[in-house]
Enzyme design. Structure first.
Site, PDB file in Angstrom:
ATOM      1  CG  ASP A  14      -1.336   1.382   1.545  1.00 33.48           C
ATOM      2  OD1 ASP A  14      -2.733   2.065   0.188  1.00 33.48           O
ATOM      3  OD2 ASP A  14      -1.257   1.805   2.497  1.00 33.48           O
ATOM      4  CG  ASP A  16      -1.898   7.680   1.162  1.00 36.99           C
ATOM      5  OD1 ASP A  16      -0.640   8.302   0.889  1.00 36.99           O
ATOM      6  OD2 ASP A  16      -2.487   8.419   1.229  1.00 36.99           O
TER       7      ASP A  16
END
Length: 251
Positions: A14, A16
Site C-alpha cells: 500500500d 499511504d
C-alpha cells in the site's frame, strides 16, 4: 535468503501510511530501501489514489511506472508491469451515470450537514475507476488533514458516513471503504485491492506478501490483506514497514 534475486516472491505495498506518510512524498531513506529490495525480490505498489498522486508521492518522476516491477493505481484498475500498461477499467461504464449522480447527490447532501473543525474544497473526486468522497475536502492543508484525522478518530465521521451510504445504496453493488486519513473510496464490488491479484496470478508467484496499514475490516487494505492468495502484514508506518520487510527478507 541467497544473494540472487528471488523472482518467486513478490512484496506488494500500500502507499499511504505504508511506504509514505499519508499524502507526503517518499523519504530518501525509504526510496533507497525499496530500490535495494528490488535486488532481492519482485516489488509492487498498490494504491487507491490515481497515478498522478502516486507519482507525486514517489518523487514526481514520470518514470515511477518503471521504478517498480508492478504499479497498481486505483486499486489495480489502472495497472502497469515493467513500465507497460496492462489494465484499465472505468467506473462510469460499469455502473452508469444514473447511479453515479444519485451517489454524488446523496454524498453532497450528507456532507453539507456535517460540522467539522474546517471544510475546504474538492469533496467529490471522480477517478477513472472509483469515486473518492472527502468530508473535509481534498484541498485541505497538511495541518488541516491531521486535524480532521484526529477529529474523525474521536467522532467516527467517516464510519457513520459509510453506514449511511451502505444503507442508501444497499442494492447498488457498490463498496464503501475508509481509506487514508480523510476520505472514503467508492467502487463496484470486486474492485477493491484484490483486483490487482489477477495480474500477479499470471506470473505464478510462490509467495505474495502484502503490506498495508488499513487492514482492519472496513479499511481499504482489508480484502487483499485477508485474501487466501496473499500473506498479509499489518504495518503502522513506513518505519514499521522497513522493520517488518527487513525481518522477512534479510533474515
Amino acid at each position: 535468503m541467497a544473494d540472487k534475486r528471488d523472482t518467486s516472491i513478490i512484496c506488494i505495498f500500500d502507499v499511504d501510511g505504508t511506504v509514505t506518510m499519508p499524502r507526503l512524498k517518499i523519504t530518501e531513506e525509504m526510496d533507497a530501501f525499496m530500490e535495494n529490495l528490488k535486488s532481492k525480490v519482485v516489488v509492487g505498489l498498490v494504491g487507491g489514489s490515481d497515478l498522478s498522486k502516486i507519482t507525486e508521492q514517489m518523487g514526481g518522476s514520470a518514470d515511477v511506472i518503471k521504478k517498480f516491477d508492478y504499479l497498481f493505481a486505483e486499486n489495480g484498475l489502472v495497472a502497469f508491469k515493467n513500465g507497460e500498461q496492462i489494465g484499465q477499467e472505468n467506473i462510469q461504464k460499469a455502473i452508469g451515470d444514473e447511479t453515479l449522480q444519485k451517489l454524488i447527490n446523496f454524498a453532497l447532501r450528507y456532507m453539507s450537514d456535517l460540522v467539522l473543525p474546517c471544510k475546504r474544497g474538492t469533496f467529490v473526486e471522480f477517478r477513472s475507476s472509483m469515486i473518492n468522497l472527502c468530508p473535509v475536502g481534498r484541498s485541505c492543508s497538511q495541518a488541516e488533514r491531521q486535524q480532521f484525522a484526529e477529529f474523525d478518530k474521536q467522532n467516527n465521521v467517516r464510519q457513520k458516513f459509510v453506514d449511511a451510504l451502505r444503507e442508501e445504496f444497499k442494492d447498488a453493488g457498490l463498496v464503501f471503504a475508509i481509506g487514508g486519513q480523510i476520505s472514503i473510496d467508492v467502487f463496484p464490488q470486486g474492485w477493491d485491492k484484490r483486483f490487482c491479484l489477477q495480474f500477479l496470478e499470471k506470473d505464478n508467484f510462490k509467495e505474495i506478501h502484502f503490506f498495508g496499514d488499513k487492514t482492519m475490516k472496513g479499511g481499504n487494505d482489508h480484502e487483499i490483506f485477508a485474501d487466501s492468495r496473499t500473506i498479509g502484514h499489518t504495518v503502522t508506518s513506513p518505519e514499521d514497514t522497513r522493520k517488518q520487510v527487513t525481518e522477512l527478507i534479510y533474515k
